[in-house]
Design an enzyme around this catalytic site. Structure first.
Site, mmCIF file in Angstrom:
data_model
loop_
_atom_site.group_PDB
_atom_site.id
_atom_site.type_symbol
_atom_site.label_atom_id
_atom_site.label_comp_id
_atom_site.label_asym_id
_atom_site.label_seq_id
_atom_site.Cartn_x
_atom_site.Cartn_y
_atom_site.Cartn_z
ATOM 1 N N HIS A 122 44.982 13.193 -24.354
ATOM 2 C CA HIS A 122 43.842 12.608 -25.062
ATOM 3 C C HIS A 122 43.900 11.092 -24.871
ATOM 4 C CE1 HIS A 122 40.588 12.426 -27.882
ATOM 5 N NE2 HIS A 122 41.274 11.701 -28.744
ATOM 6 N N CYS A 170 35.185 14.052 -30.810
ATOM 7 C CA CYS A 170 35.718 13.712 -29.485
ATOM 8 C C CYS A 170 36.391 14.888 -28.783
ATOM 9 C CB CYS A 170 36.693 12.550 -29.611
ATOM 10 S SG CYS A 170 35.940 11.096 -30.368
ATOM 11 N N HIS A 207 36.690 5.726 -23.632
ATOM 12 C CA HIS A 207 36.477 6.879 -24.499
ATOM 13 C C HIS A 207 34.991 7.203 -24.568
ATOM 14 C CE1 HIS A 207 37.166 9.951 -27.246
ATOM 15 N NE2 HIS A 207 37.936 9.358 -28.149
ATOM 16 N N GLU A 223 50.488 11.509 -30.365
ATOM 17 C CA GLU A 223 50.331 12.509 -29.304
ATOM 18 C C GLU A 223 51.634 12.717 -28.546
ATOM 19 O OE1 GLU A 223 47.339 13.836 -25.663
ATOM 20 O OE2 GLU A 223 47.170 11.806 -26.492
ATOM 21 N N PHE A 252 37.565 12.804 -34.628
ATOM 22 C CA PHE A 252 37.359 12.412 -36.017
ATOM 23 C C PHE A 252 37.032 13.648 -36.863
ATOM 24 C CE2 PHE A 252 35.922 7.689 -35.582
ATOM 25 C CZ PHE A 252 37.171 7.376 -35.071
ATOM 26 N N LYS A 269 41.333 8.049 -19.790
ATOM 27 C CA LYS A 269 40.658 6.994 -20.541
ATOM 28 C C LYS A 269 41.135 5.609 -20.137
ATOM 29 C CE LYS A 269 39.674 9.953 -24.536
ATOM 30 N NZ LYS A 269 40.347 11.171 -24.018
#
Length: 422
Positions: free
Chosen positions: A313, A169, A350, A324, A409, A345
Site C-alpha cells: 500500500h 483507498c 496516491h 504496514e 479511510f 505510489k
C-alpha cells in the site's frame, strides 16, 4: 439461490491512466524507467505547501473518439469520461469482443472514494453566479457512483451488473475481489473491475493538507527543486502522500471462456482477504490488517512461505508505512527479509479509489515481463530494518505469486493474491 460453479478466474487485460501517462502502456514505460509523475498543481489554484500532485499528463478528453463538446459539457464530473476511456482501453487490451454472447455476461465494478465532487463544485458556482436555472439537469447523474460504469456500458455494449464498490483507498481491490467472486459463482463470465479518482480540487487538496496526510514541500525539503522526489514510501524522510488522479481497470474472465474466445490469461486471481478495523477513521489497526493478509493467503490455498513479492500500500506516511511493515513482519517473520516489497505510489502518488487497481495492473504486467517495479526516492529508515524495498530502479526478477495490499479511510482493508501466468 443456485449452487456456485467454483470457477477459476483470470485477468486477461487492463487499462490505466496515471500521472505517468494517459494509457497503461505509457504509464508502464515510464514506471520501468524509474520516473515519477509529480508537478505543481495546474488543475486549480490553491495556496498550500501541499501543492505537489500527480496529474495525468496530456489528458485531453476531446481527443477521445467518443467525446464531443456536448458530451463534455453535460458530463462534467471528470471521473465519468475517464472511466469510459480506461474501460475501452482495457477491453481492447483483453481482446474481448462485445456480442450477444458476451455482453449480457459482462459486469462492470468501478469504485471511487470521492465520486463526482467536481460536478457539484461547478453546480454550486453556477447557482451562486447565475441563479437556480443554471444548475445542470445532469448534476445528479454526475454524482452517482455507478454512472461511470453505466456510461462505459453504453459506450462498449455490455449489459451485465454494474455498481461501484465504495472502499475508500481499497476500492480497486474490493472491485476486483467482488468481481472475481461473481465470476467464480457463475453470476457473470467476464468483468471489468477497478477504480477511478479525479480529486484535484482546492477543497480536497486543502482538506488533506490540513489533516497532515499529504506531503508539504518546503524550502528545506529535497523535493523543493524537484517535485519528482516528493513521494518516498518507507524512506526515513517520508512526510505524507502525494495526492494524484488516475484510473485502473482489469478485465476478468472465467477459465472455461478463455479458449472459447481465444483470450490470453495473464494472471489468476487466487485469493481475496478483507476486513474492517473498528479502530479509528484514519489510523490503521495492525490486528485486522494482519488478519486480512493471512485470510488472502489462506483463500488462495497457500502458505506464507509461498508468497514471493509484495506490492505494498506504501503511501509514504510516517505511521502508515511503519504499521504496514510491522504487519508484514508479523505475517512473514524473518522470511520478510527475502521478499521484495515495492510501492508504486513512489512514482504515481496516491490515486485514492483508483490506487489498488492500478497497482494490480502494474503487478501483473511485471510478473508477465519478469520485472519488479522500484520504490524510488528511497533512503533507509533504521526503524523499518533492512528490508528489500526494490530501491531506486526496476529489477529483473521472475515471481509467480504476489500479494497486493490496499487499506483505506474508515478502516477498510482488502488484499489480493495473484498468480502470474506465463
Amino acid at each position: 439461490m443456485k449452487v456456485p460453479k467454483n470457477r477459476r478466474v483470470y485477468v486477461i487485460g487492463y487499462g490505466a491512466a496515471t500521472p505517468l501517462g494517459a494509457t497503461f502502456v505509457k504509464s508502464w514505460e515510464r514506471a520501468v524507467r524509474g520516473e515519477a509523475g509529480f508537478r505543481k498543481v495546474t488543475r486549480c489554484e490553491v495556496r498550500t505547501l501541499s501543492d505537489v500532485v500527480g496529474e495525468i499528463p496530456d489528458w485531453d478528453p476531446r481527443a477521445l473518439d467518443f467525446v464531443d463538446e456536448k458530451e463534455l459539457y453535460n458530463w462534467n464530473a471528470a471521473f465519468v469520461i475517464l472511466t469510459m476511456a480506461v474501460c475501452q482501453e482495457a477491453l481492447r487490451h483483453a481482446g474481448l469482443p462485445m456480442d450477444s454472447g458476451t455482453a449480457p455476461r459482462t459486469a462492470c465494478l468501478v469504485g471511487s472514494a470521492l465520486n463526482g465532487l467536481d460536478a457539484f463544485r461547478i453546480a454550486v458556482n453556477r447557482l451562486e453566479q447565475k441563479g437556480p436555472r443554471h444548475v445542470s439537469p445532469y448534476l445528479l447523474p454526475n454524482l452517482c457512483a455507478n454512472v461511470p460504469a453505466g456510461k462505459a456500458g453504453i459506450l462498449l455494449g455490455f449489459t451485465g451488473p454494474i455498481f461501484s464498490p465504495q472502499g475508500a483507498c481499497a476500492s480497486g481491490n474490493h472491485a476486483i475481489g467482488l468481481a472475481a467472486r461473481m465470476i467464480r459463482d457463475g453470476d457473470c463470465d467476464f468483468a471489468l473491475a477497478g477504480g477511478v479518482e479525479m480529486p484535484l480540487l482546492p477543497e480536497i487538496i486543502l482538506g488533506f493538507a490540513n489533516m497532515t496526510a499529504t506531503v508539504k514541500v518546503s524550502s528545506r525539503d529535497r523535493a523543493w527543486q524537484n517535485p519528482a522526489l516528493a513521494s518516498r514510501p518507507f524512506s526515513i524522510d517520508r512526510k505524507g502522500f502525494v495526492l494524484s488522479e488516475g484510473a485502473g481497470v482489469v478485465v476478468l474472465a472465467a477459465e472455461e471462456k478463455l479458449a472459447t474466445y481465444g483470450l490470453r490469461p495473464r494472471a489468476e486471481v487466487l485469493g481475496v482477504g478483507w476486513a474492517s478495523d473498528a479502530w479509528h477513521f484514519t489510523e490503521p489497526n495492525p490486528e485486522t490488517i494482519v488478519r486480512t493478509i493471512r485470510e488472502a493467503i489462506e483463500d488462495a490455498g497457500l502458505g506464507v512461505a509461498d508468497i514471493q513479492y509484495v506490492n505494498a500500500h506504501g503511501t509514504s506516511t510516517p505511521k502508515g508505512d511503519r504499521v504496514e511493515v510491522e504487519c508484514l513482519k508479523e505475517v512473514f517473520g524473518t522470511r520478510l527479509k527475502d521478499i521484495p516489497i515495492s510501492a508504486n505510489k513512489s512514482q504515481i502518488g496516491h490515486t485514492l479509489g483508483a490506487a489498488a487497481a492500478i497497482d494490480a495492473a502494474l503487478t501483473i504486467e511485471g510478473m508477465q515481463r519478469g520485472i519488479l517495479l522500484p520504490t524510488i526516492n528511497y533512503l533507509p529508515d533504521p526503524e523499518l530494518e533492512a528490508y528489500d524495498f526494490v530501491p531506486h530502479e526496476a529489477r529483473r526478477q521472475q515471481v509467480e505469486l504476489a500479494l497486493s495490499n490496499a487499506f483505506g479511510f474508515g478502516g477498510t482493508n482488502c488484499c489480493l493474491i495473484f498468480r502470474g501466468v506465463s
